[in-house]
Design a protein around this motif. Structure first.
Motif, PDB file in Angstrom:
ATOM      1  N   UNK A 231       5.617  -0.294  13.302  1.00 63.23           N
ATOM      2  CA  UNK A 231       5.772   0.511  11.734  1.00 63.23           C
ATOM      3  C   UNK A 231       5.350   1.617  11.449  1.00 63.23           C
ATOM      4  N   UNK A 232       4.665   2.224  12.065  1.00 63.77           N
ATOM      5  CA  UNK A 232       3.700   3.774  10.751  1.00 63.77           C
ATOM      6  C   UNK A 232       5.141   4.481  10.949  1.00 63.77           C
ATOM      7  N   UNK A 233       6.097   4.291  12.442  1.00 57.00           N
ATOM      8  CA  UNK A 233       6.876   5.795  13.116  1.00 57.00           C
ATOM      9  C   UNK A 233       8.356   5.428  11.822  1.00 57.00           C
ATOM     10  N   UNK A 234       8.599   3.898  11.393  1.00 53.44           N
ATOM     11  CA  UNK A 234       9.045   4.001  10.763  1.00 53.44           C
ATOM     12  C   UNK A 234       9.352   3.910   9.804  1.00 53.44           C
ATOM     13  N   UNK A 235       7.604   3.877   8.729  1.00 52.42           N
ATOM     14  CA  UNK A 235       7.681   4.635   7.233  1.00 52.42           C
ATOM     15  C   UNK A 235       7.192   6.365   7.280  1.00 52.42           C
ATOM     16  N   UNK A 236       7.476   6.798   8.815  1.00 51.34           N
ATOM     17  CA  UNK A 236       7.924   8.591   8.812  1.00 51.34           C
ATOM     18  C   UNK A 236       8.959   8.746   8.106  1.00 51.34           C
ATOM     19  N   UNK A 237      10.088   7.840   8.073  1.00 45.96           N
ATOM     20  CA  UNK A 237      11.472   7.898   8.015  1.00 45.96           C
ATOM     21  C   UNK A 237      11.727   7.637   6.063  1.00 45.96           C
ATOM     22  N   UNK A 238      10.861   6.995   6.316  1.00 51.74           N
ATOM     23  CA  UNK A 238      11.102   5.904   4.496  1.00 51.74           C
ATOM     24  C   UNK A 238       9.803   4.928   3.967  1.00 51.74           C
ATOM     25  N   UNK A 239       8.237   6.032   3.921  1.00 52.85           N
ATOM     26  CA  UNK A 239       7.158   5.004   3.734  1.00 52.85           C
ATOM     27  C   UNK A 239       7.348   4.120   3.141  1.00 52.85           C
ATOM     28  N   UNK A 240       8.477   3.624   2.580  1.00 49.68           N
ATOM     29  CA  UNK A 240       8.276   2.119   1.816  1.00 49.68           C
ATOM     30  C   UNK A 240       8.753   1.369   2.577  1.00 49.68           C
ATOM     31  N   UNK A 241       9.336   1.635   4.240  1.00 51.06           N
ATOM     32  CA  UNK A 241       9.228   0.295   4.387  1.00 51.06           C
ATOM     33  C   UNK A 241       8.165  -0.333   5.261  1.00 51.06           C
ATOM     34  N   UNK A 242       6.920   0.299   5.371  1.00 55.87           N
ATOM     35  CA  UNK A 242       5.965   0.257   5.864  1.00 55.87           C
ATOM     36  C   UNK A 242       4.675  -1.338   4.605  1.00 55.87           C
ATOM     37  N   UNK A 243       4.956  -2.567   5.930  1.00 58.87           N
ATOM     38  CA  UNK A 243       5.053  -3.457   5.569  1.00 58.87           C
ATOM     39  C   UNK A 243       3.274  -3.582   5.286  1.00 58.87           C
ATOM     40  N   UNK A 244       2.776  -3.446   3.912  1.00 55.63           N
ATOM     41  CA  UNK A 244       1.298  -3.114   3.326  1.00 55.63           C
ATOM     42  C   UNK A 244       0.746  -4.411   3.863  1.00 55.63           C
ATOM     43  N   UNK A 245       1.220  -5.929   2.773  1.00 55.51           N
ATOM     44  CA  UNK A 245       0.591  -6.693   2.248  1.00 55.51           C
ATOM     45  C   UNK A 245       0.122  -7.555   4.232  1.00 55.51           C
ATOM     46  N   UNK A 246       0.834  -6.940   5.536  1.00 60.61           N
ATOM     47  CA  UNK A 246       0.374  -8.070   6.710  1.00 60.61           C
ATOM     48  C   UNK A 246      -0.673  -6.762   6.967  1.00 60.61           C
ATOM     49  N   UNK A 261      -4.686   6.597   6.877  1.00 57.40           N
ATOM     50  CA  UNK A 261      -3.103   5.520   7.102  1.00 57.40           C
ATOM     51  C   UNK A 261      -2.220   6.755   7.059  1.00 57.40           C
ATOM     52  N   UNK A 262      -2.581   7.468   5.699  1.00 55.27           N
ATOM     53  CA  UNK A 262      -1.961   8.934   5.636  1.00 55.27           C
ATOM     54  C   UNK A 262      -2.003   9.686   6.367  1.00 55.27           C
ATOM     55  N   UNK A 263      -2.913  10.437   6.691  1.00 55.51           N
ATOM     56  CA  UNK A 263      -3.118  10.850   7.828  1.00 55.51           C
ATOM     57  C   UNK A 263      -1.790  10.353   9.103  1.00 55.51           C
ATOM     58  N   UNK A 264      -2.312   9.325   9.538  1.00 50.32           N
ATOM     59  CA  UNK A 264      -0.798   8.968  10.760  1.00 50.32           C
ATOM     60  C   UNK A 264       0.036   9.292  10.348  1.00 50.32           C
ATOM     61  N   UNK A 265       0.428   9.124   8.854  1.00 59.16           N
ATOM     62  CA  UNK A 265       2.216   9.520   9.229  1.00 59.16           C
ATOM     63  C   UNK A 265       2.134  10.565   8.763  1.00 59.16           C
TER      64      UNK A 265
END
Length: 273
Positions: A231-246, A261-265
């Motif tokens: 999920x992190x790698x997907x969020x690198x290209x599209x932060x909105x794709x990260x499933x925060x609620x999960x 989390x922001x540092x990871x991205x």
């Protein structure tokens, strides 16, 4: 506040700090005792030291450091004369003074005075290859390099009694913190099946969180870590794709870990895998 002792067995004691549920582990064997990452606050470390001295009974004391994050090495000076076990990259690290500076900065910010000197641990025994076994009168310590969180991370298996010391991996209260490399992190997670196949693991102790007492729980945490990395790698290209609620429902301190989390991205964007 976490209890000072989270887990107590005839040969294994896990101390849990009030800060970040940080674990320090004491493993007792017939000829030696092994103390892992003694941490956090001065009073906590001194209570651990008193406990160790009460139980030690002339046996050799070894300090084990899973990696060089400042919260894991700050208790080193409280145990003069102990022999040190760590990874080869831990021993070879060039910016050791940075870790000591982080301890000083934390203590300064919180008005903390430590009654021991702050120095970087110098290993007497180093783990430089996966599967290196060290024999201590019937007890076998086996080391594995564990980069990904940090470059110098290390796993340690102690048999008997069958304890896997995992450092800052396989936690139930923290998602992966990728300070080194996400590819290396995945490769470290991939060692889980091999370790469980080759070693008798009764308990896995993470650097933060609760002790896992079954293979199913260890594998569940491994799978959760890999899921987060996906999920992190997907969020690198599209932060909105990260499933925060999960992850808010999975990790009890999610809101407090947003900076990590922001540092990871940011790290994944800047590091070529």
């Amino acid at each position: 506040m976490a209890e000072p002792i989270q887990f107590l067995h005839e040969h294994v004691t896990v101390f849990t700090s009030a800060l970040y549920q940080t674990n320090s582990v004491l493993i007792e064997t017939p000829r030696a005792v092994f103390l892992v990452d003694p941490s956090w606050l001065p009073g906590e470390v001194l209570r651990i030291r008193a406990f160790v001295e009460q139980r030690r009974r002339e046996r050799t004391l070894y300090l084990v450091f899973t990696h060089s994050d400042f919260d894991h090495i700050l208790g080193y000076g409280a145990f003069p004369g102990a022999r040190v076990i760590a990874s080869g990259p831990f021993a070879d690290k060039l910016d050791k003074i940075k870790d000591i500076a982080q301890i000083r900065a934390f203590d300064l910010a919180h008005y903390i005075e430590r009654p021991w000197s702050l120095t970087y641990p110098e290993p007497d025994i180093t783990i430089r290859t996966d599967g290196k076994a060290m024999h201590f009168s019937g007890t076998v310590l086996t080391g594995y390099l564990a980069p990904g969180h940090t470059r110098e991370g290390m796993y340690l298996l102690v048999e008997p009694p069958g304890v896997w010391i995992a450092g800052d991996y396989l936690s139930d209260v923290e998602f992966p913190f990728v300070e080194d490399n996400i590819g290396a992190y995945r490769r470290t997670m991939a060692k889980t099946d091999r370790i469980l196949r080759l070693h008798h693991v009764q308990w896995m102790v993470p650097g933060h969180g609760t002790v896992a007492d079954s293979q199913q729980e260890i594998l569940r945490r491994r799978d959760h870590a890999l899921e987060y990395l996906d999920d992190l790698e997907r969020a690198v290209g599209d932060p909105q794709a990260f499933p925060t609620e999960k992850y808010r429902s999975r990790y009890p301190f999610w809101e407090a870990l947003q900076e990590n989390h922001a540092k990871n991205i940011a790290h994944c964007r800047g590091v070529t895998r």
